[in-house]
Design a protein around this motif. Structure first.
Motif, PDB file in Angstrom:
ATOM      1  N   GLY A 166       0.777  -1.231   0.000  1.00 47.94           N
ATOM      2  CA  GLY A 166       0.000   0.000   0.000  1.00 47.94           C
ATOM      3  C   GLY A 166       0.806   1.277   0.000  1.00 47.94           C
ATOM      4  N   GLU A 167       2.133   1.196   0.078  1.00 47.83           N
ATOM      5  CA  GLU A 167       2.944   2.420   0.087  1.00 47.83           C
ATOM      6  C   GLU A 167       3.309   2.840  -1.329  1.00 47.83           C
ATOM      7  OE1 GLU A 167       5.267   2.444   4.382  1.00 47.83           O
ATOM      8  OE2 GLU A 167       6.386   2.562   2.505  1.00 47.83           O
ATOM      9  N   HIS A 168       3.234   4.137  -1.580  1.00 46.84           N
ATOM     10  CA  HIS A 168       3.661   4.728  -2.847  1.00 46.84           C
ATOM     11  C   HIS A 168       4.377   6.028  -2.531  1.00 46.84           C
ATOM     12  CE1 HIS A 168       1.285   1.824  -5.180  1.00 46.84           C
ATOM     13  NE2 HIS A 168       0.328   2.009  -4.281  1.00 46.84           N
ATOM     14  N   ARG A 264       4.350   8.073  21.771  1.00 45.74           N
ATOM     15  CA  ARG A 264       5.563   7.512  21.172  1.00 45.74           C
ATOM     16  C   ARG A 264       5.242   6.472  20.107  1.00 45.74           C
ATOM     17  NH1 ARG A 264       9.213   6.710  26.713  1.00 45.74           N
ATOM     18  NH2 ARG A 264       9.733   8.935  26.994  1.00 45.74           N
ATOM     19  N   VAL A 265       4.377   5.524  20.422  1.00 46.26           N
ATOM     20  CA  VAL A 265       4.039   4.509  19.431  1.00 46.26           C
ATOM     21  C   VAL A 265       3.265   5.129  18.274  1.00 46.26           C
ATOM     22  CG1 VAL A 265       1.817   3.793  20.406  1.00 46.26           C
ATOM     23  CG2 VAL A 265       3.232   2.131  19.190  1.00 46.26           C
ATOM     24  N   ARG A 266       2.535   6.209  18.532  1.00 51.49           N
ATOM     25  CA  ARG A 266       1.808   6.864  17.449  1.00 51.49           C
ATOM     26  C   ARG A 266       2.769   7.474  16.428  1.00 51.49           C
ATOM     27  NH1 ARG A 266      -1.752   9.067  20.445  1.00 51.49           N
ATOM     28  NH2 ARG A 266      -0.696  11.065  20.778  1.00 51.49           N
ATOM     29  N   THR A 267       3.919   7.966  16.900  1.00 50.99           N
ATOM     30  CA  THR A 267       4.923   8.499  15.973  1.00 50.99           C
ATOM     31  C   THR A 267       5.502   7.388  15.104  1.00 50.99           C
ATOM     32  OG1 THR A 267       5.490  10.207  17.593  1.00 50.99           O
ATOM     33  CG2 THR A 267       7.059   9.813  15.823  1.00 50.99           C
ATOM     34  N   VAL A 268       5.737   6.224  15.712  1.00 49.42           N
ATOM     35  CA  VAL A 268       6.243   5.080  14.939  1.00 49.42           C
ATOM     36  C   VAL A 268       5.216   4.646  13.904  1.00 49.42           C
ATOM     37  CG1 VAL A 268       6.983   2.675  15.079  1.00 49.42           C
ATOM     38  CG2 VAL A 268       7.721   4.310  16.826  1.00 49.42           C
ATOM     39  N   VAL A 269       3.945   4.585  14.312  1.00 51.48           N
ATOM     40  CA  VAL A 269       2.873   4.188  13.386  1.00 51.48           C
ATOM     41  C   VAL A 269       2.770   5.189  12.238  1.00 51.48           C
ATOM     42  CG1 VAL A 269       0.375   3.914  13.169  1.00 51.48           C
ATOM     43  CG2 VAL A 269       1.574   2.906  15.109  1.00 51.48           C
ATOM     44  N   SER A 270       2.936   6.474  12.543  1.00 52.45           N
ATOM     45  CA  SER A 270       2.874   7.500  11.490  1.00 52.45           C
ATOM     46  C   SER A 270       3.996   7.321  10.485  1.00 52.45           C
ATOM     47  CB  SER A 270       2.937   8.886  12.125  1.00 52.45           C
ATOM     48  OG  SER A 270       2.971   9.891  11.138  1.00 52.45           O
ATOM     49  N   GLU A 271       5.205   7.001  10.957  1.00 52.79           N
ATOM     50  CA  GLU A 271       6.331   6.791  10.050  1.00 52.79           C
ATOM     51  C   GLU A 271       6.131   5.541   9.207  1.00 52.79           C
ATOM     52  OE1 GLU A 271       9.434   7.200   7.815  1.00 52.79           O
ATOM     53  OE2 GLU A 271       8.878   8.719   9.299  1.00 52.79           O
ATOM     54  N   LEU A 272       5.402   4.562   9.745  1.00 49.94           N
ATOM     55  CA  LEU A 272       5.118   3.323   9.005  1.00 49.94           C
ATOM     56  C   LEU A 272       3.852   3.434   8.166  1.00 49.94           C
ATOM     57  CD1 LEU A 272       5.996   0.707  11.765  1.00 49.94           C
ATOM     58  CD2 LEU A 272       7.389   1.384   9.808  1.00 49.94           C
ATOM     59  N   GLY A 274       0.694   4.199   8.958  1.00 52.36           N
ATOM     60  CA  GLY A 274      -0.537   3.633   9.500  1.00 52.36           C
ATOM     61  C   GLY A 274      -0.484   2.155   9.833  1.00 52.36           C
ATOM     62  N   GLU A 275       0.682   1.523   9.724  1.00 51.47           N
ATOM     63  CA  GLU A 275       0.794   0.107  10.091  1.00 51.47           C
ATOM     64  C   GLU A 275       0.512  -0.060  11.594  1.00 51.47           C
ATOM     65  OE1 GLU A 275       4.440  -3.057  10.459  1.00 51.47           O
ATOM     66  OE2 GLU A 275       4.302  -1.871   8.615  1.00 51.47           O
ATOM     67  N   ARG A 276      -0.355  -0.958  11.938  1.00 53.12           N
ATOM     68  CA  ARG A 276      -0.711  -1.167  13.337  1.00 53.12           C
ATOM     69  C   ARG A 276       0.444  -1.846  14.082  1.00 53.12           C
ATOM     70  NH1 ARG A 276      -5.773  -4.899  15.545  1.00 53.12           N
ATOM     71  NH2 ARG A 276      -5.261  -4.758  17.772  1.00 53.12           N
ATOM     72  N   VAL A 277       0.786  -1.300  15.252  1.00 59.20           N
ATOM     73  CA  VAL A 277       1.898  -1.832  16.036  1.00 59.20           C
ATOM     74  C   VAL A 277       1.392  -2.195  17.432  1.00 59.20           C
ATOM     75  CG1 VAL A 277       4.178  -1.382  16.998  1.00 59.20           C
ATOM     76  CG2 VAL A 277       3.573  -0.444  14.760  1.00 59.20           C
ATOM     77  N   ASP A 278       1.473  -3.482  17.808  1.00 53.18           N
ATOM     78  CA  ASP A 278       1.105  -3.957  19.139  1.00 53.18           C
ATOM     79  C   ASP A 278       2.378  -4.151  19.955  1.00 53.18           C
ATOM     80  OD1 ASP A 278      -1.471  -4.024  18.215  1.00 53.18           O
ATOM     81  OD2 ASP A 278      -1.482  -6.176  17.813  1.00 53.18           O
ATOM     82  N   VAL A 279       2.448  -3.517  21.115  1.00 57.59           N
ATOM     83  CA  VAL A 279       3.593  -3.663  22.014  1.00 57.59           C
ATOM     84  C   VAL A 279       3.171  -4.560  23.169  1.00 57.59           C
ATOM     85  CG1 VAL A 279       5.324  -2.480  23.395  1.00 57.59           C
ATOM     86  CG2 VAL A 279       4.375  -1.361  21.372  1.00 57.59           C
ATOM     87  N   VAL A 280       3.885  -5.671  23.369  1.00 55.25           N
ATOM     88  CA  VAL A 280       3.535  -6.636  24.415  1.00 55.25           C
ATOM     89  C   VAL A 280       4.760  -6.898  25.278  1.00 55.25           C
ATOM     90  CG1 VAL A 280       1.788  -7.714  22.962  1.00 55.25           C
ATOM     91  CG2 VAL A 280       4.106  -8.635  22.980  1.00 55.25           C
TER      92      VAL A 280
END
Length: 419
Positions: A166-168, A264-272, A274-280
């Motif tokens: 989905g990235e362009h 913090r995780v929202r910044t990572v998701v923005s750089e990716l 919109g890829e969903r990131v689950d931290v466990v």
């Protein structure tokens, strides 16, 4: 004329930082191959260039009969016959231009290789210069470019696809990516299609280490090594799971990575994109590690077979679809994150299997509960036991201990609703 050509050649060598003798040697070899074809010489030619005047001499190689080797079927010694044609200076100038361009290009690639070959795995920030259907050229700095390949694997199975789904990319767009390869200009391996004309640095936005590097940039605790990213499972562009642990017992590693209100995780998701990131949380106990990896699903019990690297997970009936995930995505990522083959069963289906297992003593802690601790004993109206840990010296967690003191006051079986 020839002397002027040599002076210009030497000046160019100094400007481009090229060794003069190396250039003249390469030039002689190039001219020898060309004159052997032009003059139709069966045994090749030898070319020498006068270092002072720049005059070019061409010699025809004539084999000596006594030097014939019966084993190899070739001649080992040759006589040199001068066959220098007219106009050699003009032809030499043309070859010199081509050789200088090739040497400068190879020298630049060698310099980039020496600088970046030790930086594989590092994150870089670049600007998109050009995007084609097969790859995107990213400018790292002046004179240094990288390639982000996204070839169609069906048409080019030998190539890479390092672009998430989905990235362009558009011109002048800024990207963060990780260096995964630097092409060696002196490699003897056969190059892939057009490799010599493509940038020597190869970058990726699908590699799991990209998420590690992004958390290092956004989370000081990860950068300092207090919080460690232990494992990453990723389906690029769709969803990722990250398992973290802390060297400080008083520091919550998941909370540190998520940040205040998820900043913090929202910044990572923005750089990716919109890829969903689950931290466990990571645990050295395989059962707890598997249970946490299946988050957000609640797990009732985990049975581990360490020899077969197999985990059987039992979840409540209403958590089965959440534990498996859409098209098995949650279970698939959890298996990659933990390294276990995970078999998920709901409680209704598992009852027949559990009957054959020896019953555990009542005082034995649950598989996913640390030794010396126990879960809150409160059981709600629906028959579901509270999943919080009991406070030391108490039968209940902090929430239900306070509410139990109210006597007949209603108590919710959902602790999160009381926070």
């Amino acid at each position: 004329m020839a002397s002027e050509m040599m002076e210009a050649l030497m000046a160019l060598c100094q400007e481009k930082h090229i060794d003069e003798l190396y250039l003249l040697d390469k030039l002689e070899q190039s001219l020898a191959r060309s004159y052997a074809d032009v003059l139709h010489l069966d045994y090749g030619a030898k070319v020498t260039i006068d270092r002072s005047t720049g005059r070019v001499y061409v010699y025809k190689l004539v084999p000596k009969e006594e030097s014939f080797d019966d084993e190899t079927g070739e001649y080992t010694e040759f006589d040199e016959v001068d066959v220098t044609p007219k106009g050699t200076s003009r032809i030499a100038a043309q070859h010199a231009k081509a050789e200088i361009n090739a040497i400068v290009r190879n020298a630049a690639r060698q310099q980039i290789y020496e600088e970046f070959s030790d930086r594989i795995g590092e994150i870089i920030t670049g600007t998109v210069l050009q995007s084609t259907p097969d790859f995107t050229i990213v400018k790292i700095r002046d004179g240094v470019e990288a390639e982000l390949p996204h070839f169609d694997q069906r048409r080019h199975p030998e190539e890479r696809n390092e672009r998430p789904v989905g990235e362009h990319y558009t011109h002048n767009q800024r990207l963060k990516a990780i260096i995964i390869d630097v092409r060696d200009p002196n490699s003897t391996e056969p190059p892939v299609r057009g490799e010599r004309q493509r940038p020597p640095i190869v970058i990726s936005r699908t590699h799991p280490d990209l998420i590690k590097r992004l958390f290092e940039l956004e989370v000081p605790e990860v950068y300092d090594g207090v919080v460690e990213v232990r494992s990453v499972a990723r389906e690029p562009g769709i969803r990722s799971k990250v398992a973290v642990s802390s060297l400080d017992d008083h520091l919550d590693p998941v909370g540190a990575c998520v940040g205040p209100k998820g900043s913090r995780v929202r910044t990572v998701v923005s750089e990716l994109r919109g890829e969903r990131v689950d931290v466990v949380p990571w645990s050295d106990d395989p059962a707890r590690r598997v249970a946490a990896a299946l988050s957000p699903a609640r797990v009732s019990r985990v049975l581990i077979d360490s020899e077969e690297n197999y985990a059987t997970v039992i979840v409540p009936d209403d958590q089965l679809s959440l534990a498996i995930g859409k098209e098995g995505q949650n279970a698939r990522l959890a298996a990659r994150l933990t390294g276990f083959h995970i078999d998920i069963k709901n409680e209704s289906l598992a009852k027949s299997l559990l009957r054959d297992l020896p019953e555990r003593p009542q005082e034995e802690p649950d598989v996913v509960v640390p030794e010396g601790e126990h879960r809150c004993e409160y059981v709600g109206p629906t028959g579901i036991q509270c999943r919080n840990m009991a406070r030391p010296g108490s039968r209940f967690c902090g929430i239900h201990e306070k509410l139990a003191q109210l006597g007949d006051a209603p108590v919710s079986d959902d602790p999160d609703s009381l926070i």
